[in-house]
Design a protein around this motif. Structure first.
Motif, PDB file in Angstrom:
ATOM      1  N   GLN A  19       0.829  -1.201   0.000  1.00 17.06           N
ATOM      2  CA  GLN A  19       0.000   0.000   0.000  1.00 17.06           C
ATOM      3  C   GLN A  19       0.865   1.254   0.000  1.00 17.06           C
ATOM      4  O   GLN A  19       0.553   2.240  -0.675  1.00 17.06           O
ATOM      5  CB  GLN A  19      -0.933  -0.004   1.207  1.00 17.06           C
TER       6      GLN A  19
ATOM      7  N   THR B 196      -4.496  14.384   0.304  1.00 18.93           N
ATOM      8  CA  THR B 196      -5.086  13.059   0.510  1.00 18.93           C
ATOM      9  C   THR B 196      -4.004  11.983   0.580  1.00 18.93           C
ATOM     10  O   THR B 196      -4.034  11.106   1.454  1.00 18.93           O
ATOM     11  CB  THR B 196      -6.064  12.724  -0.631  1.00 18.93           C
TER      12      THR B 196
ATOM     13  N   THR C 136      -1.951  12.169   3.784  1.00 16.36           N
ATOM     14  CA  THR C 136      -2.732  11.604   4.886  1.00 16.36           C
ATOM     15  C   THR C 136      -2.694  10.084   4.859  1.00 16.36           C
ATOM     16  O   THR C 136      -2.518   9.425   5.898  1.00 16.36           O
ATOM     17  CB  THR C 136      -4.195  12.083   4.802  1.00 16.36           C
ATOM     18  N   ARG C 137      -2.846   9.502   3.655  1.00  8.63           N
ATOM     19  CA  ARG C 137      -2.775   8.048   3.522  1.00  8.63           C
ATOM     20  C   ARG C 137      -1.396   7.528   3.925  1.00  8.63           C
ATOM     21  O   ARG C 137      -1.279   6.492   4.580  1.00  8.63           O
ATOM     22  CB  ARG C 137      -3.080   7.642   2.083  1.00  8.63           C
TER      23      ARG C 137
ATOM     24  N   ILE D 278       0.697   8.815   6.043  1.00  9.44           N
ATOM     25  CA  ILE D 278       0.833   8.868   7.510  1.00  9.44           C
ATOM     26  C   ILE D 278       0.078   7.710   8.149  1.00  9.44           C
ATOM     27  O   ILE D 278       0.589   7.042   9.061  1.00  9.44           O
ATOM     28  CB  ILE D 278       0.312  10.224   8.040  1.00  9.44           C
ATOM     29  N   GLU D 279      -1.136   7.441   7.660  1.00  7.72           N
ATOM     30  CA  GLU D 279      -1.938   6.340   8.214  1.00  7.72           C
ATOM     31  C   GLU D 279      -1.247   4.999   8.015  1.00  7.72           C
ATOM     32  O   GLU D 279      -1.189   4.167   8.929  1.00  7.72           O
ATOM     33  CB  GLU D 279      -3.316   6.324   7.560  1.00  7.72           C
ATOM     34  N   VAL D 280      -0.719   4.774   6.808  1.00 11.88           N
ATOM     35  CA  VAL D 280      -0.049   3.504   6.518  1.00 11.88           C
ATOM     36  C   VAL D 280       1.215   3.354   7.367  1.00 11.88           C
ATOM     37  O   VAL D 280       1.492   2.279   7.911  1.00 11.88           O
ATOM     38  CB  VAL D 280       0.290   3.412   5.016  1.00 11.88           C
ATOM     39  N   THR D 281       1.979   4.437   7.491  1.00 13.26           N
ATOM     40  CA  THR D 281       3.217   4.383   8.277  1.00 13.26           C
ATOM     41  C   THR D 281       2.921   4.085   9.738  1.00 13.26           C
ATOM     42  O   THR D 281       3.601   3.257  10.372  1.00 13.26           O
ATOM     43  CB  THR D 281       3.977   5.717   8.163  1.00 13.26           C
ATOM     44  N   ARG D 282       1.898   4.716  10.282  1.00  9.03           N
ATOM     45  CA  ARG D 282       1.537   4.462  11.677  1.00  9.03           C
ATOM     46  C   ARG D 282       1.061   3.021  11.868  1.00  9.03           C
ATOM     47  O   ARG D 282       1.398   2.360  12.863  1.00  9.03           O
ATOM     48  CB  ARG D 282       0.452   5.440  12.124  1.00  9.03           C
ATOM     49  N   ALA D 283       0.259   2.523  10.910  1.00  4.56           N
ATOM     50  CA  ALA D 283      -0.222   1.145  11.002  1.00  4.56           C
ATOM     51  C   ALA D 283       0.932   0.162  10.920  1.00  4.56           C
ATOM     52  O   ALA D 283       0.962  -0.854  11.629  1.00  4.56           O
ATOM     53  CB  ALA D 283      -1.233   0.870   9.887  1.00  4.56           C
TER      54      ALA D 283
ATOM     55  N   SER E 233       2.797   0.212  14.222  1.00  5.50           N
ATOM     56  CA  SER E 233       2.016  -0.472  15.252  1.00  5.50           C
ATOM     57  C   SER E 233       2.109  -1.984  15.093  1.00  5.50           C
ATOM     58  O   SER E 233       2.279  -2.720  16.076  1.00  5.50           O
ATOM     59  CB  SER E 233       0.554  -0.027  15.179  1.00  5.50           C
TER      60      SER E 233
END
Length: 246
Positions: A18, A208, A211-212, A214-219, A222
């Motif tokens: 992703q 957009t 933002t994606r 950042i979300e993927v990197t954080r996931a 985790s």
């Protein structure tokens, strides 16, 4: 514990893919006619009989599996260039170009130019097709005007009409480059609205995609922590069992 790690690792694998898709979108934010991609997922459930000899037999094991990469065919904004051979489609459809092997491909990128023989080509060198095939201009043609329906007019008269094709289901198109697509059963586009001296910009929106990312990197971070914690639990379990047996 092994199943938990496998689930986490499958998730990490998809997150990396992703991230590659998001990075490619961002790399093409200024590419004329580029269409952004996204990954769509599905759940893969391990058969109960093969799940684990140590897990309850009524407990399924779910993994993450990549379903497909989908292209967003929403139109990008039109930008004026004042180049007579730049064309933008303000309607559905695709320009038709000829590939090296004689087959046809389709693009929304109308950043066209003339080669050293005067033939109208794409930025990658593929001939742009009209209803009479590739078109070549000479000095005698003079000013080239292309109307809203794609009709090419010069001082020598009508030279043909730019081909525009559409498909019943654009989702079936296969991306073969940053802006090129392969497809079957094209039909002549209806209601063509073409703009000369302009191009369609990429439909990638930077905010957009950031933002994606950042979300993927954080996931991913985790999930990496979960894998690390499970590995530590296994190490402690082995150490405790070793001390107990001793």
């Amino acid at each position: 514990m092994e199943n938990a790690q496998l689930v986490a690792l499958s998730r990490q694998s998809i997150l990396r893919k992703q991230l590659d898709v998001v990075a490619n979108n961002m790399a093409n934010i200024n590419t004329t006619g580029f269409k952004s991609d996204s990954l769509h997922f599905k759940e893969y459930v391990m058969p109960i009989a093969s799940a684990s000899a140590f897990e309850p037999q009524d407990q399924d094991i779910s993994y993450v599996d990549m379903f497909t990469t989908r292209t967003d065919f929403d139109h990008g904004p039109i930008k004026l260039t004042n180049n007579d051979f730049d064309l933008a489609l303000n309607s559905d459809g695709f320009f038709v170009v000829e590939m090296e092997d004689g087959t046809q491909a389709y693009t929304r990128s109308g950043s066209f130019l003339l080669d050293n023989t005067g033939q109208l080509i794409t930025a990658d060198g593929h001939p742009v097709l009209t209803d009479v095939g590739p078109v070549t201009f000479t000095q005698e043609d003079g000013l080239v005007e292309i109307s809203g329906d794609g009709t090419i007019s010069t001082e020598l008269g009508i030279r043909g009409r730019i081909q525009v094709a559409e498909f019943e289901d654009v989702r079936a198109l296969e991306k073969i480059g940053d802006t090129l697509f392969k497809g079957e059963n094209p039909i002549p586009a209806q209601g063509v609205r073409m703009v000369q001296g302009a191009v369609e910009a990429s439909n990638v929106y930077g905010i957009t995609e950031v933002t994606r990312m950042i979300e993927v990197t954080r996931a991913y971070d985790s999930t990496s922590k979960i894998v690390k914690d499970l590995d530590e639990l296994r190490r402690q379990a082995i150490s405790t069992l070793g001390n107990f047996q001793a």
